[in-house]
Design a protein around this motif. Structure first.
Motif, PDB file in Angstrom:
ATOM      1  N   SER A  63      -0.182   5.908  -7.634  1.00 32.31           N
ATOM      2  CA  SER A  63      -0.457   7.211  -7.013  1.00 32.31           C
ATOM      3  C   SER A  63      -1.607   7.978  -7.665  1.00 32.31           C
ATOM      4  CB  SER A  63       0.806   8.078  -7.049  1.00 32.31           C
ATOM      5  OG  SER A  63       1.845   7.487  -6.305  1.00 32.31           O
ATOM      6  N   CYS A  97      -8.400   2.564  -5.018  1.00 29.93           N
ATOM      7  CA  CYS A  97      -7.966   2.913  -3.668  1.00 29.93           C
ATOM      8  C   CYS A  97      -7.861   4.427  -3.577  1.00 29.93           C
ATOM      9  CB  CYS A  97      -6.598   2.289  -3.363  1.00 29.93           C
ATOM     10  SG  CYS A  97      -5.242   3.066  -4.272  1.00 29.93           S
ATOM     11  N   THR A  99      -4.730   7.153  -1.933  1.00 28.02           N
ATOM     12  CA  THR A  99      -3.386   7.121  -1.352  1.00 28.02           C
ATOM     13  C   THR A  99      -3.097   8.317  -0.464  1.00 28.02           C
ATOM     14  OG1 THR A  99      -2.450   8.212  -3.297  1.00 28.02           O
ATOM     15  CG2 THR A  99      -2.460   5.809  -3.295  1.00 28.02           C
ATOM     16  N   SER A 106       0.207   9.095   1.374  1.00 30.51           N
ATOM     17  CA  SER A 106       0.547   8.103   2.394  1.00 30.51           C
ATOM     18  C   SER A 106       1.475   7.018   1.858  1.00 30.51           C
ATOM     19  CB  SER A 106      -0.721   7.432   2.928  1.00 30.51           C
ATOM     20  OG  SER A 106      -1.272   6.570   1.932  1.00 30.51           O
ATOM     21  N   HIS A 107       1.601   6.942   0.523  1.00 27.32           N
ATOM     22  CA  HIS A 107       2.366   5.882  -0.135  1.00 27.32           C
ATOM     23  C   HIS A 107       1.846   4.499   0.261  1.00 27.32           C
ATOM     24  CE1 HIS A 107       5.132   8.794  -1.798  1.00 27.32           C
ATOM     25  NE2 HIS A 107       5.243   9.331  -0.605  1.00 27.32           N
ATOM     26  N   ASP A 108       0.539   4.424   0.459  1.00 27.10           N
ATOM     27  CA  ASP A 108      -0.113   3.142   0.733  1.00 27.10           C
ATOM     28  C   ASP A 108      -1.409   3.113  -0.062  1.00 27.10           C
ATOM     29  OD1 ASP A 108      -0.495   0.646   1.757  1.00 27.10           O
ATOM     30  OD2 ASP A 108      -0.510   1.260   3.865  1.00 27.10           O
ATOM     31  N   LEU A 110      -4.981   2.560   0.136  1.00 29.98           N
ATOM     32  CA  LEU A 110      -5.980   2.540   1.203  1.00 29.98           C
ATOM     33  C   LEU A 110      -7.365   2.213   0.640  1.00 29.98           C
ATOM     34  CD1 LEU A 110      -4.617   5.748   2.930  1.00 29.98           C
ATOM     35  CD2 LEU A 110      -4.240   3.382   3.658  1.00 29.98           C
ATOM     36  N   THR A 218       1.921  -9.402   0.569  1.00 30.13           N
ATOM     37  CA  THR A 218       3.275  -8.888   0.764  1.00 30.13           C
ATOM     38  C   THR A 218       4.142  -8.900  -0.484  1.00 30.13           C
ATOM     39  OG1 THR A 218       3.853 -11.096   1.565  1.00 30.13           O
ATOM     40  CG2 THR A 218       3.397  -9.409   3.232  1.00 30.13           C
TER      41      THR A 218
END
Length: 281
Positions: A63, A97, A99, A106-108, A110, A218
């Motif tokens: 994060s 990234c 986030t 976004s908890h991703d 990016l 994944t």
């Protein structure tokens, strides 16, 4: 600052807390997700400190959002620094990234555009983070599925220049290199060869899902043969780099991960004489 070799480790997951304490498995070190423990007290913290008494640890964040245009989150950094002081990890890492934006997470993880403007922005933010934390941070290379039309710098050159300018180090995710190379049709060996070998302090190995025409990172499968091969050629060039197995979904019993970890040891030892002869961790 010289790279330290911790040996071969695992990502510490709640599924394995009890087994780790009860069995003391042959794992050299554990990586913990920073955000899971940036809290006061609780059962997870209890297990964290109990396990820390027996194993070295590193911290891995999700994060930091180093690529965002939002101001750096000082509250987050303060809590991160507090956990660092509490846990005394060998090092701390996060991802190249962003986030979130406008204070929405976004908890991703990016992707960022690979431009000179983005590079200057990220280096400036890394300088602030490292000054606040008091030591270098490792940045992990992303897995990606699309590219920005505005990108003008190859990802590996962008990362290598980011490292050179900021003094940060690299968490090289070999699986991410493989995934992105497949998705974007570039040479994974050229990617890894772009870095100063001494800047790479840690390696991640993980599984992915292969859909034939594209690959998704994944972390829910064992490491595949192609990633093992890329790892072995990588470690042969880099020398001993602390290596770990990362599994975040469909988490198997601990003995299954120990088998994978032993495979990493064997592949590294096959190409590094110093590991066969035994070197200090």
């Amino acid at each position: 600052m010289k790279r330290e070799f911790l040996g071969f480790g695992l990502g510490l997951r709640t599924d394995h807390f009890h087994d780790v304490l009860a069995e003391r498995p042959p794992v050299d070190w554990f990586e913990v997700i920073s955000e899971n423990f940036m809290i006061e007290g609780g059962k997870p913290k209890y297990y964290l400190h109990e396990i820390r008494q027996h194993y070295p640890m590193v911290m891995h964040g999700v994060s930091l959002s180093i690529g965002s245009t939002d101001p750096l989150n000082r509250d987050y950094l303060t809590r991160l620094k507090r956990l660092i002081q509490e846990l005394e990890p060998a090092w701390v890492s996060d991802h190249l990234c962003w986030t979130g934006v406008n204070k929405v997470n976004s908890h991703d993880l990016l992707p960022v555009p690979y431009t000179e403007e983005a590079l200057n922005h990220i280096v400036s933010r890394l300088d602030q983070v490292q000054e606040f934390l008091g030591h270098p941070i490792l940045m992990e290379n992303p897995s990606s599925y699309v590219e920005f039309t505005d990108s003008s710098i190859p990802e590996w050159e962008f990362m290598a220049e980011m490292v050179r300018r900021s003094g940060c180090k690299v968490l090289l995710d070999v699986n991410n290199v493989y995934v992105s190379a497949r998705n974007h049709n570039y040479d994974p060996h050229a990617y890894i060869g772009a870095f100063d070998p001494e800047s790479i302090w840690q390696i991640h190995l993980a599984g992915h899902t292969d859909y034939g025409t594209y690959v998704i990172d994944t972390h829910d499968h064992p490491v595949c043969d192609a990633v093992w091969e890329l790892y072995q050629t990588t470690i042969a060039k880099l020398g001993p780099v602390s290596t770990m197995i990362e599994r975040d979904d469909h988490i198997p019993p601990l003995p299954e991960l120990l088998v994978e970890l032993d495979q990493a040891r064997q592949l590294a030892s096959a190409v590094l004489p110093e590991l066969r002869e035994g070197i200090p961790a």
